[in-house]
Scaffold this active site. Structure first.
Site, mmCIF file in Angstrom:
data_model
loop_
_atom_site.group_PDB
_atom_site.id
_atom_site.type_symbol
_atom_site.label_atom_id
_atom_site.label_comp_id
_atom_site.label_asym_id
_atom_site.label_seq_id
_atom_site.Cartn_x
_atom_site.Cartn_y
_atom_site.Cartn_z
ATOM 1 N N LEU A 59 0.819 -1.221 0.000
ATOM 2 C CA LEU A 59 0.000 0.000 0.000
ATOM 3 C C LEU A 59 0.850 1.268 0.000
ATOM 4 O O LEU A 59 0.334 2.364 -0.178
ATOM 5 C CB LEU A 59 -0.938 -0.007 1.214
ATOM 6 C CG LEU A 59 -2.037 -1.069 1.202
ATOM 7 C CD1 LEU A 59 -2.715 -1.151 2.560
ATOM 8 C CD2 LEU A 59 -3.068 -0.759 0.118
ATOM 9 N N PHE A 81 -6.705 -2.545 8.424
ATOM 10 C CA PHE A 81 -5.845 -3.098 9.484
ATOM 11 C C PHE A 81 -4.365 -2.912 9.157
ATOM 12 O O PHE A 81 -3.527 -2.911 10.040
ATOM 13 C CB PHE A 81 -6.077 -4.612 9.639
ATOM 14 C CG PHE A 81 -7.426 -4.990 10.160
ATOM 15 C CD1 PHE A 81 -8.421 -5.461 9.313
ATOM 16 C CD2 PHE A 81 -7.708 -4.873 11.509
ATOM 17 C CE1 PHE A 81 -9.663 -5.820 9.790
ATOM 18 C CE2 PHE A 81 -8.965 -5.237 12.009
ATOM 19 C CZ PHE A 81 -9.938 -5.716 11.146
ATOM 20 N N SER A 125 -6.317 2.249 18.623
ATOM 21 C CA SER A 125 -5.812 1.527 19.789
ATOM 22 C C SER A 125 -5.976 2.358 21.057
ATOM 23 O O SER A 125 -5.914 3.582 21.012
ATOM 24 C CB SER A 125 -4.321 1.205 19.587
ATOM 25 O OG SER A 125 -3.739 0.756 20.780
ATOM 26 N N THR A 127 -3.915 2.732 22.997
ATOM 27 C CA THR A 127 -2.605 3.385 23.191
ATOM 28 C C THR A 127 -2.735 4.903 23.125
ATOM 29 O O THR A 127 -1.963 5.634 23.731
ATOM 30 C CB THR A 127 -1.637 2.901 22.083
ATOM 31 O OG1 THR A 127 -1.596 1.498 22.108
ATOM 32 C CG2 THR A 127 -0.254 3.457 22.248
ATOM 33 N N TYR A 150 4.663 4.378 17.176
ATOM 34 C CA TYR A 150 3.502 3.541 16.838
ATOM 35 C C TYR A 150 2.219 4.190 17.366
ATOM 36 O O TYR A 150 1.271 4.408 16.622
ATOM 37 C CB TYR A 150 3.645 2.129 17.422
ATOM 38 C CG TYR A 150 2.312 1.415 17.477
ATOM 39 C CD1 TYR A 150 1.589 1.348 18.665
ATOM 40 C CD2 TYR A 150 1.752 0.897 16.322
ATOM 41 C CE1 TYR A 150 0.344 0.752 18.700
ATOM 42 C CE2 TYR A 150 0.503 0.304 16.351
ATOM 43 C CZ TYR A 150 -0.192 0.238 17.551
ATOM 44 O OH TYR A 150 -1.433 -0.346 17.573
ATOM 45 N N LYS A 154 -1.297 6.114 15.462
ATOM 46 C CA LYS A 154 -2.727 5.875 15.699
ATOM 47 C C LYS A 154 -3.435 7.202 15.991
ATOM 48 O O LYS A 154 -4.526 7.471 15.492
ATOM 49 C CB LYS A 154 -2.930 4.894 16.860
ATOM 50 C CG LYS A 154 -2.488 3.475 16.541
ATOM 51 C CD LYS A 154 -3.188 2.916 15.321
ATOM 52 C CE LYS A 154 -2.738 1.514 14.981
ATOM 53 N NZ LYS A 154 -3.330 1.019 13.706
ATOM 54 N N LEU A 201 1.980 -10.368 25.676
ATOM 55 C CA LEU A 201 1.930 -11.298 26.808
ATOM 56 C C LEU A 201 1.365 -12.667 26.452
ATOM 57 O O LEU A 201 1.985 -13.702 26.736
ATOM 58 C CB LEU A 201 1.092 -10.687 27.940
ATOM 59 C CG LEU A 201 0.892 -11.595 29.167
ATOM 60 C CD1 LEU A 201 2.218 -11.811 29.888
ATOM 61 C CD2 LEU A 201 -0.142 -11.005 30.129
ATOM 62 N N ARG A 232 -4.672 -4.888 32.250
ATOM 63 C CA ARG A 232 -5.084 -4.635 30.872
ATOM 64 C C ARG A 232 -6.481 -5.201 30.645
ATOM 65 O O ARG A 232 -6.963 -6.017 31.447
ATOM 66 C CB ARG A 232 -4.104 -5.318 29.889
ATOM 67 C CG ARG A 232 -2.691 -4.765 29.917
ATOM 68 C CD ARG A 232 -2.606 -3.369 29.353
ATOM 69 N NE ARG A 232 -1.230 -2.878 29.271
ATOM 70 C CZ ARG A 232 -0.585 -2.266 30.262
ATOM 71 N NH1 ARG A 232 -1.215 -2.077 31.430
ATOM 72 N NH2 ARG A 232 0.650 -1.823 30.107
ATOM 73 N N PRO A 297 10.247 -0.489 29.987
ATOM 74 C CA PRO A 297 10.068 0.958 29.743
ATOM 75 C C PRO A 297 8.853 1.215 28.848
ATOM 76 O O PRO A 297 8.624 0.498 27.879
ATOM 77 C CB PRO A 297 11.361 1.360 29.014
ATOM 78 C CG PRO A 297 12.363 0.307 29.371
ATOM 79 C CD PRO A 297 11.582 -0.974 29.580
ATOM 80 N N ASP A 299 5.708 0.912 29.629
ATOM 81 C CA ASP A 299 4.452 0.265 30.043
ATOM 82 C C ASP A 299 3.656 1.193 30.950
ATOM 83 O O ASP A 299 4.221 1.876 31.803
ATOM 84 C CB ASP A 299 4.757 -1.025 30.825
ATOM 85 C CG ASP A 299 4.908 -2.210 29.884
ATOM 86 O OD1 ASP A 299 4.451 -2.108 28.733
ATOM 87 O OD2 ASP A 299 5.485 -3.224 30.281
#
Ligand code: WQD
Length: 338
Positions: A59, A81, A125, A127, A150, A154, A201, A232, A297, A299
């Site tokens: 893309l 996605f 996300s 995030t 990242y 978003k 995880l 989470r 780092p 988190d």
């Protein structure tokens, strides 16, 4: 009704293709296979009986995106996605992330703006919230300064879509802010296929459980949480996939209240790392080998969704628990290691 799913051979993408086909949509997938395999098509077909159209396409090549939309003028909806998604890698290679996650989004939006009507679902996300001030997190929680390129892609992606929708009445878009996707399809035909050492995880847990990894490192147990480990909102990938179909149908049926909307997609339940480990031990009957190490780092302590808007406005609710999702993750891990 033809729907384009970019990144449709990926973890969440492939599960969404299955749910789209189950609802009678014709699906065409674009994937560059940088983080997925074409044999996922066989898994999708094994579940639904229908092999989706597929084009291997980068893309980032603008003229190829233009050519695709010329050849598929009957595409009415796009679920996007395709993106790079490794937080750590994005810190080391920011331009790769900005080119791949933002450049491609712009090319697709430009094509959709040329259509009389277009529906667009964006993979965002949680995030974007960083460490939110209040739990559970609502959609109007402030977007914080991104902790990684990242996460920034978003945030920027949402702004680009919002700005475009403001001046393009024919474009209707929804951003879905995922919490932590996990698990695999009940059929055992598709699931998560992390390449190399898993960053997330759950695949690390199941790979440790099956003996592929020596032991799980738990990144810190000195957080201000009940058991000291991070919390989470682990959402089953099939629940997440169904949210995309509900969101797309909302736009196709003109049920949206604005031409750009945002929804959190989570279970609304927070689970700690130790609770995730306990759920694995329960479903597998195996003791998991893990040790507590230093914090990772970047988190954040805690993130779980307020699902009121998704439940009441979007009309979607997660149906599976962490334990049920972990069970499917474990069944998948055993199958792919056979
Ligand atoms: C979850 C918890 C770790 C691995 C990331 C992205 C997010 C989304 C989901 C794409 C944390 C702990 C992890 C390990 C551990 N991705 N952990 N040992 O960081 O919440 O979110 O993936 O959209 O955008 O940021 O997920 O699975 O990496 O970590 O203790 O080997 O598990 O510290 O508390 P995360 P994760």
């Amino acid at each position: 009704m033809k729907v384009l799913v970019t990144g449709g051979l990926g973890f969440i993408g492939s599960h969404t293709v299955v749910e789209l086909q189950n609802k009678g949509f014709d699906v065409v997938i674009i994937d560059d296979c940088s983080n997925s395999d074409e044999n996922v098509l066989d898994g999708i077909q094994a579940i639904t009986g229908k092999k989706p159209l597929y084009e291997k396409l980068d893309l980032k090549e603008k003229h190829k995106v233009e050519d695709f939309f010329q050849r598929h003028q009957d595409v009415e909806g796009v679920i996007h996605f395709a993106a790079s998604k490794a937080v750590g890698e994005s810190v080391e290679k920011p331009l790769l992330y900005y080119e791949n996650n933002i450049g491609t989004l712009v090319y697709i939006l430009k094509e959709l703006c040329n259509k009389n009507k277009a529906s667009f679902i964006f993979s965002s996300s949680c995030t974007v919230y960083g460490q939110a001030d209040k739990m559970p997190i609502t959609e109007d929680a402030p977007v914080k300064v991104a902790e990684s390129p990242y996460g920034n892609t978003k945030q920027m992606g949402e702004e680009i879509i919002s700005d475009t929708c403001k001046v393009t009445p024919s474009l209707n878009a929804i951003a879905l802010r995922y919490f932590n996707p996990m698990g695999a399809h009940p059929s055992g035909e598709i699931g998560e296929l992390p390449k190399g050492v898993p960053q997330n995880l759950v695949p690390f847990i199941t790979q440790t459980g099956i003996g592929l990894r020596q032991e799980l490192s738990v990144f810190g147990d000195d957080y201000p949480t009940p058991d000291g480990t991070c919390i989470r909102d682990y959402i089953y990938v099939v629940d997440l996939a169904k949210a995309h179909v509900v969101a797309l149908e909302r736009l196709l049926n003109g049920k949206n209240e604005a031409n750009y909307e945002v929804f959190n997609v989570g279970t609304g339940t927070g689970s700690s790392v130790l609770e995730a480990i306990q759920s694995f031990e329960k479903v597998s009957g195996r003791k998991l080998n893990y040790k507590i190490v230093d914090r990772r780092p970047g988190d954040i302590t805690s993130a779980y969704a307020d699902t009121t808007k998704a439940n009441k406005v979007l009309g979607w609710k997660a149906e599976y628990t962490l334990e049920e999702a972990m069970n499917y993750a474990w069944i998948w891990e055993q199958k792919i290691r056979d």
